[in-house]
Scaffold this motif. Structure first.
Motif, PDB file in Angstrom:
ATOM      1  N   TYR A   1     -16.643  59.349 -59.293  1.00 28.46           N
ATOM      2  CA  TYR A   1     -16.021  59.041 -60.576  1.00 28.46           C
ATOM      3  C   TYR A   1     -15.405  57.651 -60.578  1.00 28.46           C
ATOM      4  CZ  TYR A   1     -12.959  58.987 -64.592  1.00 28.46           C
ATOM      5  OH  TYR A   1     -12.331  58.617 -65.759  1.00 28.46           O
ATOM      6  N   SER A   2     -14.784  57.262 -59.480  1.00 27.08           N
ATOM      7  CA  SER A   2     -14.145  55.939 -59.424  1.00 27.08           C
ATOM      8  C   SER A   2     -15.151  54.837 -59.717  1.00 27.08           C
ATOM      9  CB  SER A   2     -13.507  55.702 -58.057  1.00 27.08           C
ATOM     10  OG  SER A   2     -12.520  56.666 -57.806  1.00 27.08           O
ATOM     11  N   LEU A   3     -16.292  54.895 -59.067  1.00 26.34           N
ATOM     12  CA  LEU A   3     -17.325  53.889 -59.306  1.00 26.34           C
ATOM     13  C   LEU A   3     -17.897  54.036 -60.717  1.00 26.34           C
ATOM     14  CD1 LEU A   3     -18.956  51.542 -58.246  1.00 26.34           C
ATOM     15  CD2 LEU A   3     -20.554  53.178 -57.231  1.00 26.34           C
ATOM     16  N   PHE A   4     -18.090  55.271 -61.146  1.00 32.58           N
ATOM     17  CA  PHE A   4     -18.566  55.538 -62.503  1.00 32.58           C
ATOM     18  C   PHE A   4     -17.630  54.889 -63.526  1.00 32.58           C
ATOM     19  CE2 PHE A   4     -18.777  58.141 -66.360  1.00 32.58           C
ATOM     20  CZ  PHE A   4     -20.143  58.186 -66.590  1.00 32.58           C
ATOM     21  N   PHE A   5     -16.331  55.056 -63.338  1.00 31.48           N
ATOM     22  CA  PHE A   5     -15.336  54.494 -64.255  1.00 31.48           C
ATOM     23  C   PHE A   5     -15.441  52.966 -64.303  1.00 31.48           C
ATOM     24  CE2 PHE A   5     -11.148  52.718 -65.171  1.00 31.48           C
ATOM     25  CZ  PHE A   5     -10.864  53.330 -66.376  1.00 31.48           C
ATOM     26  N   VAL A   6     -15.485  52.325 -63.143  1.00 29.44           N
ATOM     27  CA  VAL A   6     -15.581  50.861 -63.077  1.00 29.44           C
ATOM     28  C   VAL A   6     -16.868  50.382 -63.746  1.00 29.44           C
ATOM     29  CG1 VAL A   6     -15.854  48.905 -61.497  1.00 29.44           C
ATOM     30  CG2 VAL A   6     -14.108  50.639 -61.056  1.00 29.44           C
TER      31      VAL A   6
ATOM     32  N   ALA B   1     -13.085  57.333 -69.356  1.00 30.21           N
ATOM     33  CA  ALA B   1     -14.081  56.322 -68.980  1.00 30.21           C
ATOM     34  C   ALA B   1     -14.772  55.770 -70.221  1.00 30.21           C
ATOM     35  CB  ALA B   1     -15.099  56.913 -68.010  1.00 30.21           C
ATOM     36  N   PHE B   2     -15.107  56.635 -71.161  1.00 31.08           N
ATOM     37  CA  PHE B   2     -15.781  56.190 -72.390  1.00 31.08           C
ATOM     38  C   PHE B   2     -14.838  55.339 -73.242  1.00 31.08           C
ATOM     39  CE2 PHE B   2     -18.114  56.308 -76.335  1.00 31.08           C
ATOM     40  CZ  PHE B   2     -19.421  56.228 -75.884  1.00 31.08           C
ATOM     41  N   THR B   3     -13.569  55.699 -73.261  1.00 39.03           N
ATOM     42  CA  THR B   3     -12.581  54.886 -73.969  1.00 39.03           C
ATOM     43  C   THR B   3     -12.464  53.515 -73.306  1.00 39.03           C
ATOM     44  OG1 THR B   3     -11.360  56.846 -74.679  1.00 39.03           O
ATOM     45  CG2 THR B   3     -10.147  54.764 -74.679  1.00 39.03           C
TER      46      THR B   3
ATOM     47  N   ILE C   1     -27.074  40.701 -71.784  1.00 36.88           N
ATOM     48  CA  ILE C   1     -28.126  41.705 -71.581  1.00 36.88           C
ATOM     49  C   ILE C   1     -28.326  41.979 -70.098  1.00 36.88           C
ATOM     50  CG2 ILE C   1     -30.591  42.201 -71.879  1.00 36.88           C
ATOM     51  CD1 ILE C   1     -30.341  40.680 -74.573  1.00 36.88           C
ATOM     52  N   VAL C   2     -28.339  40.945 -69.275  1.00 38.85           N
ATOM     53  CA  VAL C   2     -28.468  41.149 -67.823  1.00 38.85           C
ATOM     54  C   VAL C   2     -27.295  41.986 -67.315  1.00 38.85           C
ATOM     55  CG1 VAL C   2     -28.366  39.981 -65.588  1.00 38.85           C
ATOM     56  CG2 VAL C   2     -29.894  39.132 -67.353  1.00 38.85           C
ATOM     57  N   PHE C   3     -26.095  41.680 -67.763  1.00 39.20           N
ATOM     58  CA  PHE C   3     -24.906  42.401 -67.326  1.00 39.20           C
ATOM     59  C   PHE C   3     -24.960  43.862 -67.770  1.00 39.20           C
ATOM     60  CE2 PHE C   3     -20.390  43.315 -66.891  1.00 39.20           C
ATOM     61  CZ  PHE C   3     -20.096  42.652 -65.703  1.00 39.20           C
ATOM     62  N   THR C   4     -25.319  44.085 -69.035  1.00 45.68           N
ATOM     63  CA  THR C   4     -25.397  45.451 -69.548  1.00 45.68           C
ATOM     64  C   THR C   4     -26.488  46.239 -68.833  1.00 45.68           C
ATOM     65  OG1 THR C   4     -24.620  44.717 -71.707  1.00 45.68           O
ATOM     66  CG2 THR C   4     -25.701  46.862 -71.635  1.00 45.68           C
ATOM     67  N   CYS C   5     -27.640  45.623 -68.658  1.00 43.44           N
ATOM     68  CA  CYS C   5     -28.763  46.282 -67.994  1.00 43.44           C
ATOM     69  C   CYS C   5     -28.401  46.638 -66.552  1.00 43.44           C
ATOM     70  CB  CYS C   5     -29.975  45.354 -68.028  1.00 43.44           C
ATOM     71  SG  CYS C   5     -31.419  46.026 -67.215  1.00 43.44           S
ATOM     72  N   THR C   6     -27.877  45.689 -65.816  1.00 44.32           N
ATOM     73  CA  THR C   6     -27.536  45.915 -64.410  1.00 44.32           C
ATOM     74  C   THR C   6     -26.466  46.983 -64.263  1.00 44.32           C
ATOM     75  OG1 THR C   6     -28.084  43.622 -63.909  1.00 44.32           O
ATOM     76  CG2 THR C   6     -26.749  44.790 -62.289  1.00 44.32           C
ATOM     77  N   SER C   7     -25.418  46.895 -65.074  1.00 41.91           N
ATOM     78  CA  SER C   7     -24.348  47.881 -64.951  1.00 41.91           C
ATOM     79  C   SER C   7     -24.807  49.269 -65.384  1.00 41.91           C
ATOM     80  CB  SER C   7     -23.095  47.436 -65.709  1.00 41.91           C
ATOM     81  OG  SER C   7     -23.365  47.150 -67.044  1.00 41.91           O
ATOM     82  N   THR C   8     -25.717  49.359 -66.352  1.00 39.47           N
ATOM     83  CA  THR C   8     -26.251  50.664 -66.759  1.00 39.47           C
ATOM     84  C   THR C   8     -27.107  51.267 -65.639  1.00 39.47           C
ATOM     85  OG1 THR C   8     -26.226  50.033 -69.086  1.00 39.47           O
ATOM     86  CG2 THR C   8     -27.633  51.888 -68.494  1.00 39.47           C
ATOM     87  N   LEU C   9     -27.932  50.443 -65.026  1.00 37.00           N
ATOM     88  CA  LEU C   9     -28.758  50.930 -63.909  1.00 37.00           C
ATOM     89  C   LEU C   9     -27.879  51.411 -62.756  1.00 37.00           C
ATOM     90  CD1 LEU C   9     -31.558  48.200 -63.919  1.00 37.00           C
ATOM     91  CD2 LEU C   9     -31.761  50.577 -64.710  1.00 37.00           C
ATOM     92  N   LEU C  10     -26.848  50.639 -62.433  1.00 36.32           N
ATOM     93  CA  LEU C  10     -25.934  51.040 -61.352  1.00 36.32           C
ATOM     94  C   LEU C  10     -25.130  52.276 -61.738  1.00 36.32           C
ATOM     95  CD1 LEU C  10     -24.679  47.535 -60.163  1.00 36.32           C
ATOM     96  CD2 LEU C  10     -26.268  49.082 -58.977  1.00 36.32           C
ATOM     97  N   LEU C  11     -24.775  52.388 -62.995  1.00 33.95           N
ATOM     98  CA  LEU C  11     -24.046  53.558 -63.476  1.00 33.95           C
ATOM     99  C   LEU C  11     -24.854  54.830 -63.220  1.00 33.95           C
ATOM    100  CD1 LEU C  11     -21.481  54.429 -65.041  1.00 33.95           C
ATOM    101  CD2 LEU C  11     -22.801  54.173 -67.130  1.00 33.95           C
ATOM    102  N   ALA C  12     -26.151  54.743 -63.408  1.00 35.10           N
ATOM    103  CA  ALA C  12     -27.024  55.900 -63.172  1.00 35.10           C
ATOM    104  C   ALA C  12     -27.019  56.320 -61.705  1.00 35.10           C
ATOM    105  CB  ALA C  12     -28.450  55.572 -63.617  1.00 35.10           C
ATOM    106  N   LEU C  13     -26.697  55.401 -60.812  1.00 36.07           N
ATOM    107  CA  LEU C  13     -26.697  55.685 -59.371  1.00 36.07           C
ATOM    108  C   LEU C  13     -25.308  56.005 -58.829  1.00 36.07           C
ATOM    109  CD1 LEU C  13     -29.056  52.742 -58.337  1.00 36.07           C
ATOM    110  CD2 LEU C  13     -29.690  55.126 -58.785  1.00 36.07           C
ATOM    111  N   SER C  14     -24.316  55.921 -59.662  1.00 39.92           N
ATOM    112  CA  SER C  14     -22.927  56.068 -59.246  1.00 39.92           C
ATOM    113  C   SER C  14     -22.642  57.439 -58.628  1.00 39.92           C
ATOM    114  CB  SER C  14     -22.058  55.828 -60.471  1.00 39.92           C
ATOM    115  OG  SER C  14     -20.814  56.385 -60.340  1.00 39.92           O
TER     116      SER C  14
END
Length: 171
Positions: free
Chosen positions: A83-88, A35-37, A67-80
């Motif tokens: 793993y499938s959703l985390f990866f996306v 996922a990090f790769t 910035i909006v995209f990074t912020c939103t995806s980071t916030l959603l990542l915290a709620l994931s």
């Protein structure tokens, strides 16, 4: 500098939180590494189109989108929850963080005559993130989960977004 710091602190935070994320999602460190790769790959692949898009729509517009995209995806990542959703969402974080770098460098070139010095100062903020993130994770980790820590890092991008909206002229 704020956008670069915010993006880098998010990436370093993710790697610092890896053991807690792996345990929570019930995955292996290898799956986290994949996922990090993916995040790193998306970040690098986004840089060519970001240059084209910033030339077409202006650096300010693309910085705001990134910035909006990074912020939103980071916030959603915290709620994931999986793993499938985390990866996306890791891919989405990479995409957002890759979109900002090229227009921000072009903007520095427009604003400053001594571009080498300006880019040097700009890059320092990314290195500072490498020092700040583990400290933040360590302090927050004493009191809250990895999800809350990552969510707090995502919120860090809001003041950066507000600053660009308030102080940066359209390009």
């Amino acid at each position: 500098m704020g956008a670069y710091f915010g993006s880098r602190v998010g990436q370093v935070t993710l790697s610092t939180l890896a053991p807690e994320i792996v345990t929570s999602l019930g995955i292996t460190m290898g799956l986290f590494g994949i996922a990090f790769t993916g995040l790193s790959t998306m970040s690098s692949l986004a840089q060519l189109p970001s240059g084209i898009l910033s030339d077409r729509y202006g650096e300010r517009a693309l910085l705001l989108v990134a910035i909006v995209f990074t912020c939103t995806s980071t916030l959603l990542l915290a709620l994931s929850p999986t793993y499938s959703l985390f990866f996306v969402l890791m891919l989405a974080v990479g995409l957002g963080s890759g979109l900002y770098y090229t227009p921000s460098t072009a903007l520095l070139d427009e604003l400053y005559d001594q571009i080498g010095q300006a880019i040097g100062m700009y890059r320092v903020s990314g290195q500072i993130a490498g020092v700040v993130a583990p400290v933040l994770v360590g302090l927050l980790g004493l009191y809250v989960s990895w999800r809350a820590t990552l969510f707090a890092i995502g919120l860090l991008l809001f003041p950066i977004l507000g600053s660009i909206l308030a102080f940066m002229r359209p390009t």
